[in-house]
Enzyme design. Structure first.
Site, PDB file in Angstrom:
ATOM      1  N   ARG A 105     -12.956  -4.825  -6.432  1.00 43.57           N
ATOM      2  CA  ARG A 105     -12.516  -5.327  -5.104  1.00 43.57           C
ATOM      3  C   ARG A 105     -13.514  -5.634  -4.688  1.00 43.57           C
ATOM      4  O   ARG A 105     -14.717  -4.662  -4.483  1.00 43.57           O
ATOM      5  CB  ARG A 105     -12.015  -4.165  -4.629  1.00 43.57           C
ATOM      6  CG  ARG A 105     -10.388  -4.957  -4.051  1.00 43.57           C
ATOM      7  CD  ARG A 105      -9.377  -3.850  -3.699  1.00 43.57           C
ATOM      8  NE  ARG A 105      -9.899  -3.127  -2.344  1.00 43.57           N
ATOM      9  CZ  ARG A 105      -9.550  -2.337  -1.819  1.00 43.57           C
ATOM     10  NH1 ARG A 105      -8.459  -3.167  -0.953  1.00 43.57           N
ATOM     11  NH2 ARG A 105     -10.483  -1.688  -0.609  1.00 43.57           N
TER      12      ARG A 105
ATOM     13  N   TYR B 100     -10.729   1.128  10.677  1.00 44.16           N
ATOM     14  CA  TYR B 100     -11.322   1.436   9.992  1.00 44.16           C
ATOM     15  C   TYR B 100     -11.987   0.770   9.145  1.00 44.16           C
ATOM     16  O   TYR B 100     -12.873   0.607   8.376  1.00 44.16           O
ATOM     17  CB  TYR B 100     -11.535   2.676  10.000  1.00 44.16           C
ATOM     18  CG  TYR B 100      -9.810   2.733   8.988  1.00 44.16           C
ATOM     19  CD1 TYR B 100     -10.132   2.151   7.193  1.00 44.16           C
ATOM     20  CD2 TYR B 100      -9.393   4.105   9.412  1.00 44.16           C
ATOM     21  CE1 TYR B 100      -9.083   2.787   6.684  1.00 44.16           C
ATOM     22  CE2 TYR B 100      -8.414   4.939   8.779  1.00 44.16           C
ATOM     23  CZ  TYR B 100      -7.775   3.635   7.194  1.00 44.16           C
ATOM     24  OH  TYR B 100      -6.940   3.903   6.275  1.00 44.16           O
ATOM     25  N   LYS B 101     -11.202  -0.445   8.904  1.00 45.07           N
ATOM     26  CA  LYS B 101     -11.475  -1.616   7.929  1.00 45.07           C
ATOM     27  C   LYS B 101     -12.315  -2.948   9.056  1.00 45.07           C
ATOM     28  O   LYS B 101     -13.419  -2.904   8.814  1.00 45.07           O
ATOM     29  CB  LYS B 101     -10.265  -2.228   7.092  1.00 45.07           C
ATOM     30  CG  LYS B 101      -9.408  -0.727   6.562  1.00 45.07           C
ATOM     31  CD  LYS B 101      -8.084  -1.348   5.757  1.00 45.07           C
ATOM     32  CE  LYS B 101      -7.510   0.042   5.012  1.00 45.07           C
ATOM     33  NZ  LYS B 101      -6.016  -0.109   4.428  1.00 45.07           N
TER      34      LYS B 101
ATOM     35  N   ASP C 123       2.245  -4.634   8.566  1.00 45.31           N
ATOM     36  CA  ASP C 123       1.187  -4.611   8.213  1.00 45.31           C
ATOM     37  C   ASP C 123       0.178  -4.945   8.727  1.00 45.31           C
ATOM     38  O   ASP C 123       0.261  -5.979   7.451  1.00 45.31           O
ATOM     39  CB  ASP C 123       1.209  -3.419   6.957  1.00 45.31           C
ATOM     40  CG  ASP C 123       0.501  -2.154   7.188  1.00 45.31           C
ATOM     41  OD1 ASP C 123      -0.884  -3.196   7.335  1.00 45.31           O
ATOM     42  OD2 ASP C 123       0.723  -1.072   6.620  1.00 45.31           O
TER      43      ASP C 123
ATOM     44  N   PHE D  11       0.602  -1.505  -0.094  1.00 45.16           N
ATOM     45  CA  PHE D  11      -0.325   0.071  -0.168  1.00 45.16           C
ATOM     46  C   PHE D  11       0.670   0.783   0.140  1.00 45.16           C
ATOM     47  O   PHE D  11       2.186   1.453   0.260  1.00 45.16           O
ATOM     48  CB  PHE D  11      -0.700   0.188   1.403  1.00 45.16           C
ATOM     49  CG  PHE D  11      -1.943   0.837   1.215  1.00 45.16           C
ATOM     50  CD1 PHE D  11      -3.275   1.167   1.247  1.00 45.16           C
ATOM     51  CD2 PHE D  11      -1.038   2.077   1.337  1.00 45.16           C
ATOM     52  CE1 PHE D  11      -4.075   0.918   0.954  1.00 45.16           C
ATOM     53  CE2 PHE D  11      -2.934   3.084   1.444  1.00 45.16           C
ATOM     54  CZ  PHE D  11      -3.954   3.174   1.177  1.00 45.16           C
TER      55      PHE D  11
END
Ligand SMILES: *Cc1c(COP(=O)(O)O)cnc(C)c1O
Length: 404
Positions: A376, A227-228, A202, A133
């Site tokens: 996705r 927040y995922k 990560d 990312f």
């Protein structure tokens, strides 16, 4: 059209059977959801119902009435460690090693610089996941420059072989945000250690979706967002894990007053706190931290192994339904078929993916698009039903048939 009636009836029946037997089905009631099929919880988790009333109380009573007293009486000051300890079991960490606060990007910086400082003399190489990312790569590059290291991009699958005598630290994404590939955390960690290096994982796309086992596998440092799959809300604080044995040597590059051993002594000289508080920086983001605290209630009585089992069943069913409902050749999965290499999302390459996703969203199936050509779909076992999987694949099939 590739859909045959008997096959479609079989998949419908299978989805119904799986929903009926789903031991996590009732957890869905802990969220605010509507008729849309929400498959973007790997980007922003849905809203848990406990958050709004809790925040209302925090605002009206703790802030509005108690005001300054709340730092002590409402436990605001210690919230970063307390919330960190609630995240800990979800990532396989014993208490006292996780602190919540700041963004993932900021925690990448703390972790990478601190790892280089711990790695010792003669180690001047930072390995970074070549498909990372972007923010991790940008921050690691700056951290390397500041610490006199050079940075080397290496495929996560080659990381174990590439760690060598000059390697200070390897920064690896546990699950690739684009393809959904799950990387070998135990293997890479062991290989980095064998080479004398540290490893920073990560966990943004694995925490809350699958077992991580930080303590079990001897991980040095880890960071992740909330927040995922942890449903903490937009901009929710991230977290930092520092393995207990390393805490005394953790030399933060951002030694703010909140990480001081005695913050209210207001000393001129810095003395680091012991334990996970050493990873703190400045005044915690109390409103979003307590929203996250309330959001974590959805995990009460939920085991991460059950979440992983359902996640794999959801993604298996989705891949089968895509094969059944999408005309052959229009999409290609870049997500590994093997369970041991699969996270909790499915990524499909597709011509015109951006427009296709727009059409899906207009029909109530919400995933996202990642350039250049990726559709996705994130599967969040706490609130995704097998019937949702079926509807998503059928809708994708009908959108793509309309396009051909
Ligand atoms: C989502 C995500 C981030 C987000 O970083 P922020 O600082 O919260 O913007 C970082 N790394 C990875 C791998 C991610 O998936």
């Amino acid at each position: 059209m590739s859909e045959s009636l008997p096959e479609s009836a079989m998949l419908t029946e299978r989805a119904e059977r799986l929903d009926a037997a789903d031991e996590l089905a009732k957890v869905r009631d802990r969220f605010e959801l509507d008729d849309a099929v929400y498959l973007d919880g790997n980007s922003l988790g849905a809203l848990p119902s406990a958050v709004a009333p809790r925040l209302q109380d925090v605002i009206a009573r703790e802030w509005g009435s108690l005001r300054i007293r709340s730092w002590d009486e409402s436990g605001w000051w210690t919230a970063p460690e307390r919330v960190g300890d609630r995240i800990a079991p979800l990532i396989g960490a014993a208490p006292g090693q996780v602190v919540a606060g700041d963004s993932t990007s900021v925690n990448v910086f703390k972790a990478v610089v601190a790892a280089v400082r711990m790695a010792g003399a003669g180690r001047d190489e930072v390995l970074v996941d070549a498909a990372t990312f972007p923010t991790d790569g940008y921050i690691a590059e700056s951290a390397a420059r500041m610490t006199g290291c050079r940075i080397r991009a290496v495929a996560a699958s080659d990381m174990a072989a590439e760690a060598g005598p000059r390697t200070a630290v390897a920064l690896v994404n546990h699950v690739d945000y684009r393809t959904g590939r799950l990387h070998d955390l135990p293997g890479v960690t062991a290989a980095a250690h064998a080479a004398g290096a540290l490893v920073v994982w990560d966990l943004c796309h694995s925490a809350g979706a699958l077992p991580v086992g930080l303590d079990e596998h001897g991980v040095d440092l880890a960071i992740g967002c909330t927040y995922k799959y942890l449903n903490g809300g937009p901009g929710a604080p991230a977290y930092l894990y520092v393995r207990r044995e390393l805490q005394p040597r953790f030399d933060s590059p951002l030694p703010g007053w909140n990480s001081h051993r005695d913050p209210f002594a207001m000393e001129a000289a810095y003395r680091p706190a012991q334990g996970s508080a050493r990873g703190r920086v400045g005044t915690p983001e109390i409103l979003s931290l307590l929203a996250l605290d309330a959001a974590l209630d959805v995990w009460d009585g939920v085991g991460i192994e059950a979440v992983r089992a359902k996640s794999l069943a959801l993604t298996d069913l989705f891949l089968e339904c895509v094969a059944a409902y999408v005309p052959a050749g229009l999409v290609e999965s870049t997500t590994p078929a093997a369970h041991e290499h699969r996270g909790s999302q499915v990524a499909l390459r597709c011509a015109g993916a951006e427009e296709v996703m727009r059409a899906l969203i207009a029909r109530g199936v919400v995933g996202d698009f990642r350039p250049p050509d990726i559709l996705r779909f994130g599967f969040t076992p706490l609130y995704t039903r097998y019937a949702d999987v079926l509807r998503a694949a059928r809708t994708l099939g009908s959108v793509l048939e309309g396009n051909t």
